[in-house]
Design a protein around this motif. Structure first.
Motif, PDB file in Angstrom:
ATOM      1  N   SER A  13      -4.024  12.042  -5.230  1.00 15.28           N
ATOM      2  CA  SER A  13      -2.694  12.233  -4.643  1.00 15.28           C
ATOM      3  C   SER A  13      -2.804  12.607  -3.175  1.00 15.28           C
ATOM      4  O   SER A  13      -2.019  12.139  -2.337  1.00 15.28           O
ATOM      5  CB  SER A  13      -1.932  13.322  -5.395  1.00 15.28           C
ATOM      6  N   ASP A  44       2.226   6.718  -6.762  1.00 17.03           N
ATOM      7  CA  ASP A  44       1.355   7.763  -7.323  1.00 17.03           C
ATOM      8  C   ASP A  44       1.712   7.977  -8.794  1.00 17.03           C
ATOM      9  O   ASP A  44       2.733   8.567  -9.108  1.00 17.03           O
ATOM     10  CB  ASP A  44       1.532   9.069  -6.533  1.00 17.03           C
ATOM     11  N   GLU A  45       0.868   7.452  -9.647  1.00 14.50           N
ATOM     12  CA  GLU A  45       1.099   7.482 -11.097  1.00 14.50           C
ATOM     13  C   GLU A  45       2.522   7.052 -11.452  1.00 14.50           C
ATOM     14  O   GLU A  45       3.279   7.787 -12.089  1.00 14.50           O
ATOM     15  CB  GLU A  45       0.814   8.883 -11.652  1.00 14.50           C
TER      16      GLU A  45
HETATM   17 MG   LIG Z   1      -2.139  13.492  -8.539  1.00 19.83          MG
END
Ligand SMILES: [Mg+2]
Ligand SMILES: Nc1ncnc2c1ncn2[C@@H]1O[C@H](COP(=O)(O)OP(=O)(O)O)[C@@H](O)[C@H]1O
Lengths: 239, 405
Positions: free
Chosen positions: A48, A169-170
């Motif tokens: 991240s 991000d995810e």
């Molecule tokens: Mg993360």
């Protein structure tokens, strides 16, 4: 080929001397324009942090990050805002839609900051929402939409200003396998249309749908270019 | 990003949380409402007092006991004015056309089994012309009444009504302080002066008053409460004031401080103006304080709001809002709250002023200029107190803001 992302000895350190956490530790990384790549690695490995630096939401503690050849450290707030607005689309795991706005209004928001007039905003927002399969949900508030639909609104918002780089991000972290498939199909299509896509995921089924995997561990890139197809063996070796 | 978009966005945010927005505005609303009401009523009061003094006519002067300084020091007015002073003014001041000394006290007035309290006013025949009190029925006090100290009384219409009802009071006998008086006249209705009913009054000869009702309390002669004087015409008022002052100084053997004051209508209007001026300054101070408090209220709640909306701010930055965009957005929110609060408060104030002028003799009103100033100042307050929260919002680091979930 044109390099769109280049990390040159990038480090990101959190905390002060004795509580220091090296979220990124001397990372070198390049991503070419048009790539579709997944960032993988264990939790806390700096994925991240790397994404935030790429997205100009965060600055490296040391080292340089070049976006499309430009040293981001040299840019002021206005220029950074402009880049986040025009060049980059960001999709978050938690969607981050504004609850008081409809799907349409959420998607129009980046265009408001781009200074695009209302009729054009409406037209482009409608197009973007149609593209992610939400043509019939334009006026729904986020709380009237399912998780998958909300994430698709977020994707529409990320692409509406026609960015060159889509960061996620995810993005499927909060979605079930069916909606994950839908979202991934959208990413594949966007990539096919020329947008560079970089996403963080911890699901190898998701990573398998990309064309390159970057493996992080302890704030370092330990595999800069894994093939998504034979991920299974490498994953075991890498961890 | 243009201002119109920012305004739309701010309106959207503010209407999404109506209760909070209303509470945020409350301080400004109350501040403006009270200021507008007070200013409106204050101006109404000033206008009322001015018109009352104007109704006295431009050639009226008053001599009152004590200097303006000594009156400020003692509650009880000094008893320095006498009937002899009044006579001297009448005979020796050429610019004067009428002199009406007054000696007054509140007493019970009784007719058969009815009793009421009224102002008993001992005076001379000139009173009726100097103060333009006309007789409706019968006659006013005459020189002969004053010379002989007769027990004659002229009644104000309200007093006549409360004692006699529908029956004719003329020739009847009433009792004041257990002394019988014969009713010789009924006055025309005059209305109130500065809130005092001038029709609930019994007029008796000054000599009767000082001899039989009040008793003589002054060491200098027959004491009077004050002297009403008519100058020959409007242009001789100044001369009359000067001459009366000189005459009384001689008579009272004044060396340093005057023990009396000669007031003209102009002086009275000036006093009203001064009082109103002081009132205005006080109101402005209260206005300033209440708007300041209202502004702090806005700042306070906006600071909380910035905290609550950290994620929203982070998201906006992530999709392309610059620090300036966020700054402008929050400042506009503050200005809208303050301006709207100012407008609502002003409206309430106008309502309050209208109500006051409906139930009281004060013809209060609010000028459009005052309304514009109120709303303008409120917006300024919003701008001023919105800056701190807005800067805090603008300076938020996008990534820290997004992570605050
Ligand atoms: Mg993360
Ligand atoms: N704001 C922060 N303050 C302190 N430490 C942080 C902060 N953000 C991330 N970290 C630390 O940096 C490391 C990398 O975090 P992150 O990039 O979020 O990992 P990942 O996304 O791969 O799970 C972790 O050890 C995390 O605890």
């Amino acid at each position: 080929m044109k390099t769109i992302i280049r990390f040159d000895h990038v480090s990101k350190v959190y905390g002060s001397e004795n509580t220091e956490v090296r979220a990124l530790s001397d990372v070198n990384l390049t991503v070419e324009a048009g790539e579709y790549c997944a960032i993988m690695g264990p939790s806390g490995s700096g994925k991240s942090t790397a994404m935030n630096v790429i997205g100009c939401l965060d600055r490296p503690t040391s080292g340089s990050y070049y976006l499309d050849g430009v040293d981001v450290a040299q840019l002021n707030d206005q220029e950074l805002a402009h880049i986040r607005n025009r060049k980059i689309g960001f999709v978050f795991q938690q969607f981050h839609l504004l609850p008081q706005l409809s799907a349409m209004e959420n998607v129009m928001l980046p265009m408001v900051y781009a200074g695009i007039p209302l009729p054009q905003r409406q037209q482009r927002a409608t197009e973007a929402l149609t593209r992610v399969g939400l043509a019939n949900r334009l006026n729904n508030r986020p709380n009237q939409l399912s998780g998958g639909q909300q994430q698709r609104v977020a994707i529409a918002r990320a692409i509406v200003n026609q960015p060159v780089l889509l960061l996620a991000d995810e993005p499927t972290g909060a979605l079930d396998s069916h909606t994950t498939q839908e979202v991934m199909a959208i990413f594949a299509e966007l990539n096919a249309s020329g947008i560079t896509v970089v996403m963080v995921t911890h699901e190898s089924e998701v990573a398998r749908l990309t064309r390159r995997v970057v493996w992080f561990r302890d704030g370092q890139v330990i595999h800069p270019n894994l093939s998504p197809t034979n991920l299974a063996q490498v994953t075991v070796a890498a961890v | 990003m243009d201002i119109l978009e920012s305004v739309k966005m701010a309106v959207k945010t503010l209407t999404a949380n109506k209760l909070r927005s209303t509470l945020t505005m409350l301080g400004i609303i109350i501040g403006n409402a009270s200021v507008i009401t007070m200013v409106g009523v204050g101006q109404g009061a000033q206008r009322y007092a001015s018109s009352q003094f104007e109704s006295l006519g431009p050639n009226v002067l008053f001599v009152i006991p004590g200097s303006s300084e000594s009156r400020n020091r003692t509650l009880d007015a000094p008893r320095t004015l006498t009937l002899e002073d009044a006579k001297a003014i009448a005979t020796q001041v050429p610019t004067v056309s009428g002199v009406a000394p007054q000696l007054q006290t509140q007493q019970a007035v009784v007719y058969s089994n009815r009793s009421t309290s009224a102002l008993i006013l001992g005076t001379t025949p000139d009173f009726s012309s100097v103060r333009t009190f006309d007789v409706a029925n019968g006659r006013f006090i005459s020189d002969l009444d004053v010379q002989r100290g007769t027990r004659s009384v002229a009644l104000g219409p309200d007093l006549a009504k409360s004692l006699f009802g529908a029956s004719d009071p003329l020739g009847q006998t009433i009792r004041i302080k257990n002394i019988s008086f014969q009713v010789i006249g009924i006055m025309e209705a005059k209305g109130a002066f500065l809130g005092n009913n001038q029709d609930d009054v019994a007029y008796i000869p000054l000599s009767t008053m000082s001899d039989q009702i009040t008793g003589n309390t002054s060491p200098y002669g027959t004491e009077v409460t004050f002297i009403s004087i008519a100058a020959r015409d409007e242009n001789s008022v100044g001369a009359a004031q000067f001459q009366i002052t000189n005459l009384l100084r001689l008579r009272h053997k004044i060396v340093t401080d005057d023990d009396f004051t000669v007031r003209t209508q102009k002086d009275a209007l000036e006093v009203v103006g001064n009082v109103a001026g002081a009132l205005t300054i006080m109101l402005a101070a209260i206005a300033g304080i209440s708007l300041f408090v209202g502004g702090i209220g806005i700042m306070n709640i906006m600071l909380v709001s910035v905290r609550e909306r950290t994620q929203e701010i982070g998201l906006r930055k992530a999709i392309g809002a610059s620090q300036d965009d966020i700054l402008v957005q929050f400042i506009i929110e503050a200005i809208i709250l303050a301006a709207l609060g100012g407008a609502v408060g002003t409206l309430i104030g106008v309502g309050g002023v209208t109500l006051v002028s409906m139930v009281s003799p004060l013809k209060a009103s609010v000028s459009p200029a005052a309304v514009m100033v109120a709303v303008g100042v409120s917006s300024g307050i919003g701008l001023f107190f919105g800056v701190v929260p807005a800067r805090q919002a603008a300076k938020l680091d996008p990534i820290v803001a997004l992570r605050s979930a």
